[in-house]
Write a protein that holds these residues in place. Structure first.
Motif, PDB file in Angstrom:
ATOM      1  N   GLY A  79       0.821  -1.215   0.000  1.00  0.00           N
ATOM      2  CA  GLY A  79       0.000   0.000   0.000  1.00  0.00           C
ATOM      3  C   GLY A  79       0.845   1.251   0.000  1.00  0.00           C
ATOM      4  O   GLY A  79       0.545   2.216  -0.717  1.00  0.00           O
ATOM      5  N   GLY A  80       1.916   1.253   0.785  1.00  0.00           N
ATOM      6  CA  GLY A  80       2.797   2.414   0.828  1.00  0.00           C
ATOM      7  C   GLY A  80       3.493   2.646  -0.495  1.00  0.00           C
ATOM      8  O   GLY A  80       3.674   3.789  -0.923  1.00  0.00           O
ATOM      9  N   ALA A  81       3.903   1.556  -1.167  1.00  0.00           N
ATOM     10  CA  ALA A  81       4.553   1.692  -2.466  1.00  0.00           C
ATOM     11  C   ALA A  81       3.595   2.272  -3.493  1.00  0.00           C
ATOM     12  O   ALA A  81       3.972   3.140  -4.288  1.00  0.00           O
ATOM     13  CB  ALA A  81       5.065   0.331  -2.927  1.00  0.00           C
ATOM     14  N   LEU A  82       2.344   1.793  -3.482  1.00  0.00           N
ATOM     15  CA  LEU A  82       1.355   2.320  -4.420  1.00  0.00           C
ATOM     16  C   LEU A  82       1.085   3.795  -4.148  1.00  0.00           C
ATOM     17  O   LEU A  82       1.015   4.609  -5.085  1.00  0.00           O
ATOM     18  CB  LEU A  82       0.059   1.503  -4.302  1.00  0.00           C
ATOM     19  N   ALA A  83       0.956   4.157  -2.877  1.00  0.00           N
ATOM     20  CA  ALA A  83       0.730   5.565  -2.533  1.00  0.00           C
ATOM     21  C   ALA A  83       1.921   6.431  -2.928  1.00  0.00           C
ATOM     22  O   ALA A  83       1.750   7.581  -3.363  1.00  0.00           O
ATOM     23  CB  ALA A  83       0.448   5.690  -1.033  1.00  0.00           C
ATOM     24  N   ALA A  88       4.454   8.570 -10.622  1.00  0.00           N
ATOM     25  CA  ALA A  88       5.653   9.411 -10.679  1.00  0.00           C
ATOM     26  C   ALA A  88       6.680   8.894  -9.692  1.00  0.00           C
ATOM     27  O   ALA A  88       6.342   8.262  -8.683  1.00  0.00           O
ATOM     28  CB  ALA A  88       5.309  10.864 -10.368  1.00  0.00           C
ATOM     29  N   ASP A  89       7.947   9.154  -9.980  1.00  0.00           N
ATOM     30  CA  ASP A  89       9.039   8.796  -9.072  1.00  0.00           C
ATOM     31  C   ASP A  89       8.941   9.711  -7.849  1.00  0.00           C
ATOM     32  O   ASP A  89       9.017  10.933  -7.975  1.00  0.00           O
ATOM     33  CB  ASP A  89      10.381   9.011  -9.772  1.00  0.00           C
ATOM     34  N   PRO A  90       8.752   9.144  -6.639  1.00  0.00           N
ATOM     35  CA  PRO A  90       8.575   9.994  -5.460  1.00  0.00           C
ATOM     36  C   PRO A  90       9.814  10.817  -5.103  1.00  0.00           C
ATOM     37  O   PRO A  90       9.702  11.829  -4.397  1.00  0.00           O
ATOM     38  CB  PRO A  90       8.229   8.997  -4.353  1.00  0.00           C
ATOM     39  N   GLN A  91      10.981  10.416  -5.576  1.00  0.00           N
ATOM     40  CA  GLN A  91      12.197  11.158  -5.258  1.00  0.00           C
ATOM     41  C   GLN A  91      12.421  12.320  -6.213  1.00  0.00           C
ATOM     42  O   GLN A  91      12.692  13.447  -5.781  1.00  0.00           O
ATOM     43  CB  GLN A  91      13.394  10.213  -5.272  1.00  0.00           C
ATOM     44  N   SER A 108      -1.667  -6.393  -1.365  1.00  0.00           N
ATOM     45  CA  SER A 108      -1.142  -6.469  -2.725  1.00  0.00           C
ATOM     46  C   SER A 108      -1.581  -5.260  -3.525  1.00  0.00           C
ATOM     47  O   SER A 108      -2.564  -4.593  -3.201  1.00  0.00           O
ATOM     48  CB  SER A 108      -1.636  -7.746  -3.434  1.00  0.00           C
ATOM     49  N   ALA A 109      -0.820  -5.008  -4.581  1.00  0.00           N
ATOM     50  CA  ALA A 109      -1.172  -3.946  -5.513  1.00  0.00           C
ATOM     51  C   ALA A 109      -0.797  -4.385  -6.915  1.00  0.00           C
ATOM     52  O   ALA A 109       0.114  -5.207  -7.091  1.00  0.00           O
ATOM     53  CB  ALA A 109      -0.450  -2.644  -5.158  1.00  0.00           C
ATOM     54  N   VAL A 114      -4.554   1.319 -11.726  1.00  0.00           N
ATOM     55  CA  VAL A 114      -3.949   0.656 -10.578  1.00  0.00           C
ATOM     56  C   VAL A 114      -5.040  -0.007  -9.737  1.00  0.00           C
ATOM     57  O   VAL A 114      -6.208   0.389  -9.781  1.00  0.00           O
ATOM     58  CB  VAL A 114      -3.144   1.638  -9.701  1.00  0.00           C
ATOM     59  N   LEU A 115      -4.622  -1.028  -8.969  1.00  0.00           N
ATOM     60  CA  LEU A 115      -5.523  -1.737  -8.065  1.00  0.00           C
ATOM     61  C   LEU A 115      -4.868  -1.864  -6.699  1.00  0.00           C
ATOM     62  O   LEU A 115      -3.696  -2.239  -6.597  1.00  0.00           O
ATOM     63  CB  LEU A 115      -5.837  -3.142  -8.596  1.00  0.00           C
ATOM     64  N   TRP A 116      -5.632  -1.549  -5.658  1.00  0.00           N
ATOM     65  CA  TRP A 116      -5.174  -1.747  -4.281  1.00  0.00           C
ATOM     66  C   TRP A 116      -5.998  -2.895  -3.691  1.00  0.00           C
ATOM     67  O   TRP A 116      -7.227  -2.856  -3.650  1.00  0.00           O
ATOM     68  CB  TRP A 116      -5.352  -0.473  -3.478  1.00  0.00           C
TER      69      TRP A 116
END
Length: 432
Positions: free
Chosen positions: A28-32, A50-53, A77-78, A63-65
């Protein structure tokens, strides 16, 4: 497991769509991190990744959460349904690899997590592995039956029966008064033998089914006979390729040559072998002849192209007059299959006969078939039940019932070894 894994789960790019799966506590954190927020659960959502950095735009996609435990792996899972270009996939994978707690998945790791988390059992996982490698309709339907739990449901039913029989046996032991038992009488509960016999009968019905190996590896047809009998020419005609060298010189084929093909949806493995002869063979050819004899012993069917009744001893051998277009060809009885691979005469009839014969020996469409491991374990269960029936001592009968339960547990993965699990899940691709 505390780490989170990701991998491309669709075909290699370029493709219309590329699906990247993420599984683990940080899914979930990766998807967010990529989408800016976590979308509603189990709802396909359009998002800009987008690249968060760096803030670099990666893709605009669906996308699916999927929060656990009600997921394929039993974990959070995502899924990222990307445009399927190589650069898009590479950029998203590189971004995921830089996120804390994420790593690229190993082959079969998603399925292994599903097994560990109780989403599937071992027999279903084996069926899934076969489904991924299925190349014919028969293979697909048999693998799907196993993956959807056809054997697993039977194992649970058998296990429940063994537990019920064991419970009655334990009750008889707890409440029996040995002083009241006459000499020669049994302490086994009423109906013990009948219940065990009924369970054995159900097991024997499964053990009598056609096995999975011929279906997965192809029904194995070995072409055997003396030199220059037409084996390689027939082999090439059956596989529809110039796979074997043909020549008038005796001993041209010096090794075993195998090729897998499907005929009318039935998988076959055809095997061309060195000509069998006792004299005139050199050292290399003699090695080939030894391998030819070994191949004949492993055959599901032998096509014998030599003199009638001179072929290897086999429960399944067809006499073939393979050069019926040549006046010099050795005569065979009317029961022999007459054909000429060179002119095509009799070839369609041979193919049809092979398909009919193989279908009768292979699992029926949609039937689950036991592999070697499963067959051996069910054989152990049947043997333990038979031994329990033969006992008069309830303690010995109870021990045999325990052995039967242990074999059933091993069959579906409630007990097992890590080495066996490593071998199984290593068959899967990365991303499955």
């Amino acid at each position: 497991m505390t780490d989170t894994i990701y991998a491309l789960s669709s075909g290699q790019p370029p493709a219309g769509i590329a699906v990247i799966r993420i599984s683990g506590p940080e899914a979930g954190g990766a998807l967010a991190a990529l989408a800016g927020k976590c979308p509603p659960a189990r709802r396909a959502t359009l998002a800009t990744l987008a690249d968060p950095q760096s803030g670099t735009h990666l893709d605009r996609t669906m996308v699916l959460w999927l929060p656990g435990p009600g997921t394929a792996t039993g974990e959070d899972s995502a899924e990222l349904h990307l445009h399927g270009g190589r650069a898009v996939v590479a950029a998203v994978e590189a971004t995921l690899g830089r996120l804390t707690g994420l790593r690229r998945a190993q082959p079969g790791e998603f399925t292994r997590r599903a097994f560990i988390n109780g989403r599937i059992d071992l027999a279903e996982a084996e069926g899934l592995a076969d489904l991924l490698s299925a190349e014919t309709e028969l293979q697909r339907r048999a693998a799907l039956a196993m993956a959807e739990g056809a054997l697993s449901r039977e194992v649970e039913r058998w296990r429940g029966s063994v537990l019920a029989i064991s419970a009655r046996l334990e009750a008889a032991l707890d409440f029996s008064d040995e002083d009241d038992v006459g000499e020669g009488e049994s302490l086994l509960p009423t109906g013990f033998d009948t219940d065990c016999a009924a369970l054995c009968q159900s097991l024997e019905a499964w053990l009598a089914r056609p096995r999975a190996e011929p279906l997965k590896e192809g029904f194995r047809v070995v072409l055997a006979g003396p030199p220059n009998a037409g084996k390689s020419t027939l082999f090439n005609a059956l596989v529809e390729a110039e796979a074997a060298i043909t020549a008038a010189e005796p001993g041209t084929t010096r090794d075993v040559l195998s090729q897998s093909v499907a005929i009318d949806g039935v998988p076959f493995t055809f095997v061309d072998t060195a000509g069998l002869r006792d004299e005139g063979a050199g050292d290399v050819e003699r090695i080939g002849i030894a391998r030819a004899r070994a191949a004949a012993e492993r055959a599901d069917l032998i096509l014998w192209l030599g003199p009638e009744s001179a072929g290897p001893e086999s429960r399944s051998l067809w006499e073939v007059a393979a050069q019926c277009d040549l006046a010099s060809a050795a005569a065979k009885s009317e029961q022999a299959i007459r054909l000429s691979a060179r002119t095509g005469e009799g070839m369609e009839e041979l193919r049809a006969a092979l398909v009919d014969h193989a279908r009768a020996a292979l699992p029926a469409p949609g039937d689950a078939a036991l592999n070697r491991r499963q067959h051996n374990l069910l054989t152990d269960v049947a043997a333990a039940l038979s031994e329990a029936r033969a006992q008069h001592d309830p303690l010995l009968a109870a021990e045999n019932l325990r052995l039967a339960r242990r074999s059933l547990d091993t069959l579906i993965g409630r007990t097992g070894t890590e080495d066996m699990l490593d071998t199984l899940f290593g068959r899967f691709c990365i991303g499955k």
